[in-house]
Design a protein around this motif. Structure first.
Motif, PDB file in Angstrom:
ATOM      1  N   ALA A  83       0.161 -14.265   2.430  1.00  0.00           N
ATOM      2  CA  ALA A  83      -0.672 -14.508   1.103  1.00  0.00           C
ATOM      3  C   ALA A  83      -1.590 -14.056   0.596  1.00  0.00           C
ATOM      4  CB  ALA A  83      -0.809 -15.863   0.688  1.00  0.00           C
ATOM      5  N   SER A  84      -2.053 -13.166  -0.015  1.00  0.00           N
ATOM      6  CA  SER A  84      -3.588 -12.271  -0.626  1.00  0.00           C
ATOM      7  C   SER A  84      -3.611 -12.241  -1.847  1.00  0.00           C
ATOM      8  CB  SER A  84      -3.468 -11.106  -0.274  1.00  0.00           C
ATOM      9  OG  SER A  84      -2.579 -10.555  -1.069  1.00  0.00           O
ATOM     10  N   ALA A  85      -4.662 -12.668  -2.161  1.00  0.00           N
ATOM     11  CA  ALA A  85      -5.543 -12.365  -3.801  1.00  0.00           C
ATOM     12  C   ALA A  85      -6.195 -11.276  -3.656  1.00  0.00           C
ATOM     13  CB  ALA A  85      -6.364 -13.218  -3.871  1.00  0.00           C
ATOM     14  N   THR A  86      -6.204 -10.340  -4.996  1.00  0.00           N
ATOM     15  CA  THR A  86      -6.816  -9.400  -5.101  1.00  0.00           C
ATOM     16  C   THR A  86      -7.507  -8.972  -6.325  1.00  0.00           C
ATOM     17  OG1 THR A  86      -5.098  -7.994  -3.951  1.00  0.00           O
ATOM     18  CG2 THR A  86      -6.309  -6.496  -4.957  1.00  0.00           C
ATOM     19  N   LEU A  87      -8.195  -8.216  -6.357  1.00  0.00           N
ATOM     20  CA  LEU A  87      -9.183  -7.911  -7.834  1.00  0.00           C
ATOM     21  C   LEU A  87      -8.750  -6.953  -8.241  1.00  0.00           C
ATOM     22  CD1 LEU A  87     -11.161  -8.476 -10.570  1.00  0.00           C
ATOM     23  CD2 LEU A  87     -12.601  -8.274  -8.818  1.00  0.00           C
ATOM     24  N   LEU A  88      -8.151  -6.560  -9.370  1.00  0.00           N
ATOM     25  CA  LEU A  88      -7.537  -5.659 -10.142  1.00  0.00           C
ATOM     26  C   LEU A  88      -8.190  -4.494 -10.491  1.00  0.00           C
ATOM     27  CD1 LEU A  88      -4.295  -5.440  -9.894  1.00  0.00           C
ATOM     28  CD2 LEU A  88      -5.330  -4.160  -7.955  1.00  0.00           C
TER      29      LEU A  88
END
Ligand code: ATP
Ligand code: MG
Ligand code: MG
Length: 143
Positions: A83-88
Motif C-alpha cells: 500500500a502506498s500514498a502519492t501526491l500527483l
C-alpha cells in the motif's frame, strides 16, 4: 476480484470514509495492492484569452497543504503491506486520476461522494461525478 485499488483522497469526510472502506476491502483481498492519490492542482483563472496564475507564494502554500493531505494518507496506509500514498499533479484531479488508473492498470477506483467544496446540495461533487462518468473500470463511491 480486485487486485489494484486506487483511492482518490482529498482529506474530506467522505474521502476518509472511502479510504477506510478501501483499507477494509484490501485486507479481505489477498495479494491486492492499494494506492491512495491526492492531486494538487495549480490555481488558475481564465480571463478572456488569458490564463491567470495565482502568485507563486499562494501556489507554494497550496502545495504545502496538498503535501499535508498526502502525508495523512501515507500514515493511514503505513501499517499495510503493498500500500502506498502519492501526491500527483499536472491538471484537473478527475483527469489526472483517470489517466493514472489507466496507465497503471488499476481495476477499481474508490472515491468519496463529496469533497472539500462548500456547495453540498448535489449528491456528487464534480470530481467524483467526472470519475464515475468517464472511468473504464468499476468505481465505488462512498458517502
Ligand atoms: P467540487 O469540488 O465540485 O466543488 P466537492 O469538493 O464537494 O465538489 P469533489 O471534489 O468531487 O466534491 O470530491 C468528491 C471526491 O473526489 C472526494 O471525496 C475525493 O474522493 C475525490 N477528490 C476530490 N478532489 C480530489 C483531489 N484533489 N485529489 C484526489 N481526490 C480528490
Ligand atoms: Mg472538490
Ligand atoms: Mg472543485
Amino acid at each position: 476480484m480486485f487486485n489494484k485499488i486506487l483511492v482518490a483522497y482529498d482529506g474530506s469526510e467522505t474521502a476518509t470514509n472511502a479510504l477506510n472502506k478501501a483499507i477494509e476491502m484490501k485486507m479481505t483481498l489477498k495479494d491486492s495492492f492499494l494506492e491512495v492519490v491526492h492531486v494538487f492542482q495549480m490555481v488558475t483563472a481564465v480571463l478572456g484569452d488569458a490564463v491567470l496564475t495565482a502568485p507563486i507564494m499562494v501556489q507554494d502554500e497550496l502545495y504545502e497543504a496538498a503535501e499535508v493531505i498526502a502525508n495523512e494518507a501515507k500514515q493511514q496506509v503505513a501499517h499495510l503491506p503493498f500500500a502506498s500514498a502519492t501526491l500527483l499533479d499536472g491538471g484537473p484531479p478527475a483527469k489526472v486520476i483517470l489517466n493514472y488508473a489507466d496507465e497503471h492498470q488499476f481495476d477499481l477506483i474508490i472515491t468519496g461522494s463529496r469533497g472539500l467544496g462548500t456547495f453540498k446540495e448535489l449528491l456528487l461533487g464534480s470530481v467524483s461525478y467526472e470519475i464515475v462518468q468517464h472511468a473504464k473500470i468499476p468505481v465505488m463511491i462512498v458517502k
